[in-house]
Design a protein around this motif. Structure first.
Motif, PDB file in Angstrom:
ATOM      1  N   GLY A  53       0.858  -1.186   0.000  1.00  0.00           N
ATOM      2  CA  GLY A  53       0.000   0.000   0.000  1.00  0.00           C
ATOM      3  C   GLY A  53       0.888   1.227   0.000  1.00  0.00           C
ATOM      4  N   ALA A  54       0.811   2.026   1.089  1.00  0.00           N
ATOM      5  CA  ALA A  54       1.624   3.244   1.163  1.00  0.00           C
ATOM      6  C   ALA A  54       3.083   2.950   1.512  1.00  0.00           C
ATOM      7  N   GLY A  55       3.356   1.743   1.982  1.00  0.00           N
ATOM      8  CA  GLY A  55       4.725   1.411   2.378  1.00  0.00           C
ATOM      9  C   GLY A  55       5.057   1.860   3.784  1.00  0.00           C
ATOM     10  N   SER A  56       4.040   2.166   4.600  1.00  0.00           N
ATOM     11  CA  SER A  56       4.305   2.679   5.948  1.00  0.00           C
ATOM     12  C   SER A  56       4.423   1.586   7.006  1.00  0.00           C
ATOM     13  N   GLY A  57       4.204   0.346   6.617  1.00  0.00           N
ATOM     14  CA  GLY A  57       4.342  -0.773   7.550  1.00  0.00           C
ATOM     15  C   GLY A  57       5.792  -0.898   7.997  1.00  0.00           C
ATOM     16  N   MET A  58       5.992  -1.290   9.256  1.00  0.00           N
ATOM     17  CA  MET A  58       7.342  -1.238   9.827  1.00  0.00           C
ATOM     18  C   MET A  58       8.042  -2.583   9.885  1.00  0.00           C
ATOM     19  N   GLY A  60       8.599  -4.864   7.472  1.00  0.00           N
ATOM     20  CA  GLY A  60       9.276  -5.384   6.278  1.00  0.00           C
ATOM     21  C   GLY A  60       8.410  -6.278   5.407  1.00  0.00           C
ATOM     22  N   GLY A  61       7.061  -6.196   5.575  1.00  0.00           N
ATOM     23  CA  GLY A  61       6.177  -6.956   4.682  1.00  0.00           C
ATOM     24  C   GLY A  61       5.967  -6.257   3.352  1.00  0.00           C
ATOM     25  N   ASN A  62       6.358  -4.979   3.274  1.00  0.00           N
ATOM     26  CA  ASN A  62       6.103  -4.200   2.059  1.00  0.00           C
ATOM     27  C   ASN A  62       7.330  -4.062   1.169  1.00  0.00           C
ATOM     28  N   VAL A  63       8.399  -4.774   1.480  1.00  0.00           N
ATOM     29  CA  VAL A  63       9.604  -4.786   0.634  1.00  0.00           C
ATOM     30  C   VAL A  63      10.012  -6.233   0.394  1.00  0.00           C
ATOM     31  N   ALA A 119      -2.050   5.475   5.671  1.00  0.00           N
ATOM     32  CA  ALA A 119      -2.274   4.026   5.685  1.00  0.00           C
ATOM     33  C   ALA A 119      -3.486   3.683   4.811  1.00  0.00           C
ATOM     34  N   THR A 120      -3.330   2.741   3.904  1.00  0.00           N
ATOM     35  CA  THR A 120      -4.404   2.401   2.959  1.00  0.00           C
ATOM     36  C   THR A 120      -5.335   1.348   3.563  1.00  0.00           C
ATOM     37  N   SER A 121      -6.532   1.243   2.994  1.00  0.00           N
ATOM     38  CA  SER A 121      -7.473   0.224   3.475  1.00  0.00           C
ATOM     39  C   SER A 121      -6.864  -1.170   3.329  1.00  0.00           C
ATOM     40  N   ALA A 211      -3.142 -10.915   7.368  1.00  0.00           N
ATOM     41  CA  ALA A 211      -2.340 -11.906   6.620  1.00  0.00           C
ATOM     42  C   ALA A 211      -1.142 -11.283   5.910  1.00  0.00           C
ATOM     43  N   GLU A 212      -1.012  -9.958   5.963  1.00  0.00           N
ATOM     44  CA  GLU A 212       0.178  -9.249   5.462  1.00  0.00           C
ATOM     45  C   GLU A 212       0.512  -9.592   4.009  1.00  0.00           C
ATOM     46  N   GLY A 213      -0.514  -9.736   3.203  1.00  0.00           N
ATOM     47  CA  GLY A 213      -0.272  -9.949   1.776  1.00  0.00           C
ATOM     48  C   GLY A 213       0.249 -11.329   1.435  1.00  0.00           C
ATOM     49  N   LEU A 460       3.021 -15.290  -3.156  1.00  0.00           N
ATOM     50  CA  LEU A 460       2.701 -14.053  -2.434  1.00  0.00           C
ATOM     51  C   LEU A 460       3.598 -13.839  -1.209  1.00  0.00           C
ATOM     52  N   ASN A 461       4.382 -12.803  -1.279  1.00  0.00           N
ATOM     53  CA  ASN A 461       5.189 -12.336  -0.145  1.00  0.00           C
ATOM     54  C   ASN A 461       5.966 -13.438   0.595  1.00  0.00           C
ATOM     55  N   PRO A 462       6.769 -14.232  -0.120  1.00  0.00           N
ATOM     56  CA  PRO A 462       7.546 -15.251   0.583  1.00  0.00           C
ATOM     57  C   PRO A 462       8.471 -14.627   1.637  1.00  0.00           C
ATOM     58  N   ASN A 500       9.754  12.761   7.526  1.00  0.00           N
ATOM     59  CA  ASN A 500       8.532  13.574   7.533  1.00  0.00           C
ATOM     60  C   ASN A 500       7.271  12.728   7.508  1.00  0.00           C
ATOM     61  N   ALA A 501       7.436  11.415   7.643  1.00  0.00           N
ATOM     62  CA  ALA A 501       6.290  10.497   7.536  1.00  0.00           C
ATOM     63  C   ALA A 501       5.457  10.847   6.305  1.00  0.00           C
ATOM     64  N   ALA A 502       6.132  11.052   5.181  1.00  0.00           N
ATOM     65  CA  ALA A 502       5.433  11.451   3.940  1.00  0.00           C
ATOM     66  C   ALA A 502       5.125  10.226   3.095  1.00  0.00           C
ATOM     67  N   TRP A 503       4.553   9.211   3.722  1.00  0.00           N
ATOM     68  CA  TRP A 503       4.357   7.938   3.009  1.00  0.00           C
ATOM     69  C   TRP A 503       3.291   8.016   1.944  1.00  0.00           C
ATOM     70  N   ALA A 504       2.498   9.116   1.945  1.00  0.00           N
ATOM     71  CA  ALA A 504       1.492   9.256   0.884  1.00  0.00           C
ATOM     72  C   ALA A 504       2.138   9.679  -0.441  1.00  0.00           C
TER      73      ALA A 504
HETATM   74  C1  LIG Z   1       4.616   7.389  11.539  1.00  0.00           C
HETATM   75  C2  LIG Z   1       3.898   6.052  11.541  1.00  0.00           C
HETATM   76  C3  LIG Z   1       2.890   5.839  12.474  1.00  0.00           C
HETATM   77  C4  LIG Z   1       2.239   4.600  12.501  1.00  0.00           C
HETATM   78  N1  LIG Z   1       1.207   4.428  13.392  1.00  0.00           N
HETATM   79  C5  LIG Z   1       0.507   3.271  13.374  1.00  0.00           C
HETATM   80  C6  LIG Z   1      -0.599   3.098  14.253  1.00  0.00           C
HETATM   81  O1  LIG Z   1      -0.984   3.973  15.031  1.00  0.00           O
HETATM   82  N2  LIG Z   1      -1.267   1.904  14.211  1.00  0.00           N
HETATM   83  C7  LIG Z   1      -0.898   0.911  13.342  1.00  0.00           C
HETATM   84  O2  LIG Z   1      -1.539  -0.148  13.332  1.00  0.00           O
HETATM   85  N3  LIG Z   1       0.157   1.056  12.511  1.00  0.00           N
HETATM   86  C8  LIG Z   1       0.856   2.205  12.485  1.00  0.00           C
HETATM   87  N4  LIG Z   1       1.912   2.356  11.620  1.00  0.00           N
HETATM   88  C9  LIG Z   1       2.257   1.269  10.696  1.00  0.00           C
HETATM   89  C10 LIG Z   1       1.507   1.319   9.344  1.00  0.00           C
HETATM   90  O3  LIG Z   1       1.068   2.626   9.047  1.00  0.00           O
HETATM   91  C11 LIG Z   1       0.314   0.366   9.331  1.00  0.00           C
HETATM   92  O4  LIG Z   1       0.787  -0.950   9.451  1.00  0.00           O
HETATM   93  C12 LIG Z   1      -0.555   0.475   8.065  1.00  0.00           C
HETATM   94  O5  LIG Z   1      -1.703  -0.328   8.239  1.00  0.00           O
HETATM   95  C13 LIG Z   1       0.177   0.029   6.805  1.00  0.00           C
HETATM   96  O6  LIG Z   1      -0.567   0.495   5.685  1.00  0.00           O
HETATM   97  P1  LIG Z   1       0.166   0.702   4.282  1.00  0.00           P
HETATM   98  O7  LIG Z   1      -0.886   1.089   3.305  1.00  0.00           O
HETATM   99  O8  LIG Z   1       1.295   1.632   4.431  1.00  0.00           O
HETATM  100  O9  LIG Z   1       0.660  -0.772   3.983  1.00  0.00           O
HETATM  101  P2  LIG Z   1       2.113  -1.274   3.586  1.00  0.00           P
HETATM  102  O10 LIG Z   1       3.097  -0.804   4.558  1.00  0.00           O
HETATM  103  O11 LIG Z   1       2.367  -0.963   2.174  1.00  0.00           O
HETATM  104  O12 LIG Z   1       1.922  -2.856   3.754  1.00  0.00           O
HETATM  105  C14 LIG Z   1       1.824  -3.441   5.015  1.00  0.00           C
HETATM  106  C15 LIG Z   1       1.586  -4.942   4.853  1.00  0.00           C
HETATM  107  O13 LIG Z   1       0.315  -5.166   4.265  1.00  0.00           O
HETATM  108  C16 LIG Z   1       0.443  -5.822   3.004  1.00  0.00           C
HETATM  109  N5  LIG Z   1      -0.491  -5.146   2.096  1.00  0.00           N
HETATM  110  C17 LIG Z   1      -0.594  -3.820   1.859  1.00  0.00           C
HETATM  111  N6  LIG Z   1      -1.612  -3.580   1.020  1.00  0.00           N
HETATM  112  C18 LIG Z   1      -2.140  -4.775   0.708  1.00  0.00           C
HETATM  113  C19 LIG Z   1      -3.226  -5.185  -0.106  1.00  0.00           C
HETATM  114  N7  LIG Z   1      -3.985  -4.295  -0.760  1.00  0.00           N
HETATM  115  N8  LIG Z   1      -3.497  -6.500  -0.200  1.00  0.00           N
HETATM  116  C20 LIG Z   1      -2.768  -7.415   0.484  1.00  0.00           C
HETATM  117  N9  LIG Z   1      -1.729  -7.091   1.273  1.00  0.00           N
HETATM  118  C21 LIG Z   1      -1.434  -5.778   1.396  1.00  0.00           C
HETATM  119  C22 LIG Z   1       1.884  -5.685   2.597  1.00  0.00           C
HETATM  120  O14 LIG Z   1       2.303  -6.793   1.830  1.00  0.00           O
HETATM  121  C23 LIG Z   1       2.579  -5.636   3.944  1.00  0.00           C
HETATM  122  O15 LIG Z   1       2.804  -6.925   4.409  1.00  0.00           O
HETATM  123  C24 LIG Z   1       2.604   3.574  11.585  1.00  0.00           C
HETATM  124  C25 LIG Z   1       3.626   3.809  10.656  1.00  0.00           C
HETATM  125  C26 LIG Z   1       4.263   5.034  10.624  1.00  0.00           C
HETATM  126  C27 LIG Z   1       5.346   5.255   9.603  1.00  0.00           C
END
Ligand SMILES: Cc1cc2nc3c(=O)[nH]c(=O)nc-3n(C[C@H](O)[C@H](O)[C@H](O)COP(=O)(O)OP(=O)(O)OC[C@H]3O[C@@H](n4cnc5c(N)ncnc54)[C@H](O)[C@@H]3O)c2cc1C
Length: 517
Positions: A53-58, A60-63, A119-121, A211-213, A460-462, A500-504
């Motif tokens: 999604g936005a890549g904001s997951g911490m 390492g599931g998004n790389v 953070a995306t749906s 399920a983290e993708g 998917l995401n080995p 800057n937490a500019a993940w969008a």
């Molecule tokens: C500053 C900051 C604050 C944060 N605060 C919180 C918080 O308060 N609460 C919280 O829960 N998390 C928080 N997080 C972590 C993160 O924002 C969440 O985990 C968010 O849900 C990830 O969304 P994303 O769109 O960035 O997904 P990504 O980081 O892109 O992906 C996360 C995981 O989901 C999988 N994935 C993503 N999109 C899909 C899809 N469409 N279908 C299948 N799999 C998918 C990816 O493979 C990966 O394993 C924070 C992160 C930052 C940087």
């Protein structure tokens, strides 16, 4: 269908968290049909796909080394059904966009991740995300009515709550007993497949949530919404030690707060305006009337008057904002640390039973002291869930070994206290290899069986949730000498995104060449 340009691959080499892994290629599907075609092609080529999604997951599931599939733009439909209190959101739609669309109807999506702006749906469902309000309203799991998925063989399905367990995976009576025996009793958990919830509800959707993708792409979500309570009040309560704070937490939880957040002295020291206490609890109460909200704050303060050394109260939203500004001030303070001192998320998401909260914070402080790595501790006290920023000086020799010691020591503390390594961020690559220690070999076998049922070719995401052979959690770091080489301008833009937490930011923007003057 996918792009192998070196600059594009570099722009997708990092997410939030610690890793830099340059992918083989990047695909940005424009919709479900396009995604299905991509999956068919990847299966034919036996190439792994990394949903993102936005890549904001911490965690390492998004790389990863396969093809990154960026779902942050092609799935943007959003509609609110006020009568049924639901929202249908494409995978790309953020929490903030849902909130903005629902608010005019007096509705909201109650779990409120701090990352809601980006953070995306799809990402929130896939990590079972949560936020400060989770103490009262639960993680996103409770608010997902249905997901549309594209599976590992390209099948498109809608999986709805109440529609049963599907045909792919079933539990035996023995399996259920193992799950009951081995799943931890923490209030939150994003560590592995939600087999406990699946056993309870019989709903296949509970396998996709968190399920983290690794089981399918989430392309759309039907969210359940809730009405916005009209009144709010709260307090900031300072404690002289961890024991007093730990005793106060169950009492405050019994008053049904809508948030109960912890700021430890390790974080408060970065905020000059903060009160000088061993730890601070910020508590918020949502109620149906102003009198009820103020009344419960009075109960909280009276009940804890022997335990606290600092009290401030707020009777409305503006007052609460002022109290909570201490928490917000911490982020810029941490961002101002010298460039050599990096904030690395390796022990950032542990969750323990409520009565073990103080012991856990003390354990993290001690492990940090012993490793010689400063930490900043804060989090969701009401859920026994603690975030930790590890702040090693990456110019000091031996910092990697020290970081690994911290990682291992905190894992031991979590095991001793019957906690879990992730309350909301997920397992990713970072924690995949430690799951067996928390759940035992039998439950880990069940996790493997789930994965085989949904993704028999491991497309998917080995390496995520199910560990790769030779799991090495602190390899492929984005900092230090061994970091993968990417163009300097892209590395520095990725660093800005992180600071800057500019993940969008659309990641292709990071590849634009600055015209030379
Ligand atoms: C500053 C900051 C604050 C944060 N605060 C919180 C918080 O308060 N609460 C919280 O829960 N998390 C928080 N997080 C972590 C993160 O924002 C969440 O985990 C968010 O849900 C990830 O969304 P994303 O769109 O960035 O997904 P990504 O980081 O892109 O992906 C996360 C995981 O989901 C999988 N994935 C993503 N999109 C899909 C899809 N469409 N279908 C299948 N799999 C998918 C990816 O493979 C990966 O394993 C924070 C992160 C930052 C940087």
């Amino acid at each position: 269908m996918w792009n192998s340009d070196a600059r594009v691959r570099a722009a997708y080499a990092e997410g939030a968290g610690i890793y830099r892994i340059v992918p083989a290629a990047v695909a940005i599907p424009t919709g479900v049909e396009d995604l299905v075609a991509l999956v068919h092609k990847a299966v034919a080529a036996q190439t792994p796909l990394v949903p993102r999604g936005a890549g904001s997951g911490m965690a390492g599931g998004n790389v990863g080394p396969g093809i990154i599939v960026d779902l942050s733009t092609g799935f943007s439909e959003l509609s609110i059904d006020p009568q049924h209190r639901t929202a249908r959101a494409g995978a790309s739609v953020t929490w903030a966009q849902i909130d903005a669309a629902a608010r005019p109807y007096g509705l909201r999506l109650p779990p409120d991740p701090s990352s809601g702006l980006f953070a995306t749906s799809g990402g929130m469902v896939s990590t079972n995300a949560a936020g400060p309000r989770t103490v009262r309203y639960g993680s996103v799991r409770r608010w997902v009515e249905a997901v549309q998925v594209v599976e590992a063989d390209g099948t498109v399905r809608t999986v709805a709550r109440g529609a049963g367990s599907g045909e792919r995976f079933a539990l035996t009576t023995d399996d259920r007993q193992r799950i009951t025996a081995r799943f931890p009793k923490t209030r939150k958990n994003s560590s592995g497949y939600g087999l406990d919830k699946f056993a309870e509800t019989g709903d296949e959707v509970d396998l996709f949530i968190g399920a983290e993708g690794t089981l399918g792409f989430v392309t759309a979500v039907r969210w359940r919404l809730d009405t916005i309570p009209p009144d709010i009040a709260g307090a900031a309560l300072g404690f002289p030690d961890l024991a007093a704070m730990t005793e106060a937490v169950p009492y405050l939880v019994s008053l049904n707060p809508s948030a109960l957040e912890l700021l430890d002295s390790t974080l408060l020291r970065f905020v000059p305006e903060a009160p000088r206490v061993a730890c601070l609890l910020l508590v918020e109460f949502e109620r149906d009337s102003a009198a009820a909200a103020r009344g419960v704050v009075g109960d909280a303060v009276r009940g804890l008057k022997q335990a606290v050394t600092h009290v401030e109260t707020a009777v409305d939203r503006r007052g609460l904002e002022r109290l909570w500004s201490v928490r917000r001030l911490a982020s810029p303070a941490l961002a101002r640390l010298p460039p050599s001192q990096r904030s690395l998320q390796v022990i950032e998401d542990g969750c323990v039973p409520l009565d073990a909260l103080g012991e856990y914070v003390a354990g993290v402080r001690a492990a940090a002291e012993s490793a010689g790595i400063p930490v900043a501790i804060f989090g969701h006290a009401g859920d026994g869930h603690v975030h930790v920023n590890a702040l090693p000086d990456t110019t000091r020799s031996g910092w990697r070994d020290a970081l690994r010691r911290l990682f291992d020591d905190v894992t031991d503390v979590l095991l001793r206290l019957e906690g879990v390594p992730s309350g909301e961020h997920g397992v990713g690559r970072l924690r995949a290899g430690m799951l067996e220690r928390f759940y035992g070999a039998d439950v880990m076998d069940l996790f493997r069986a789930v994965k085989r049922a949904y993704d028999p070719l491991t497309i998917l995401n080995p390496g995520v949730i199910i560990p790769a052979t030779g799991w090495s959690p602190l390899a492929a770091l984005k900092v230090g000498d061994g970091a993968a080489v990417i163009p300097d301008d892209i590395a520095s833009r990725l660093r800005d995104v992180e600071r800057n937490a500019a993940w969008a930011t659309p990641k292709l923007e990071l590849t634009h060449q600055t015209p030379s003057t």
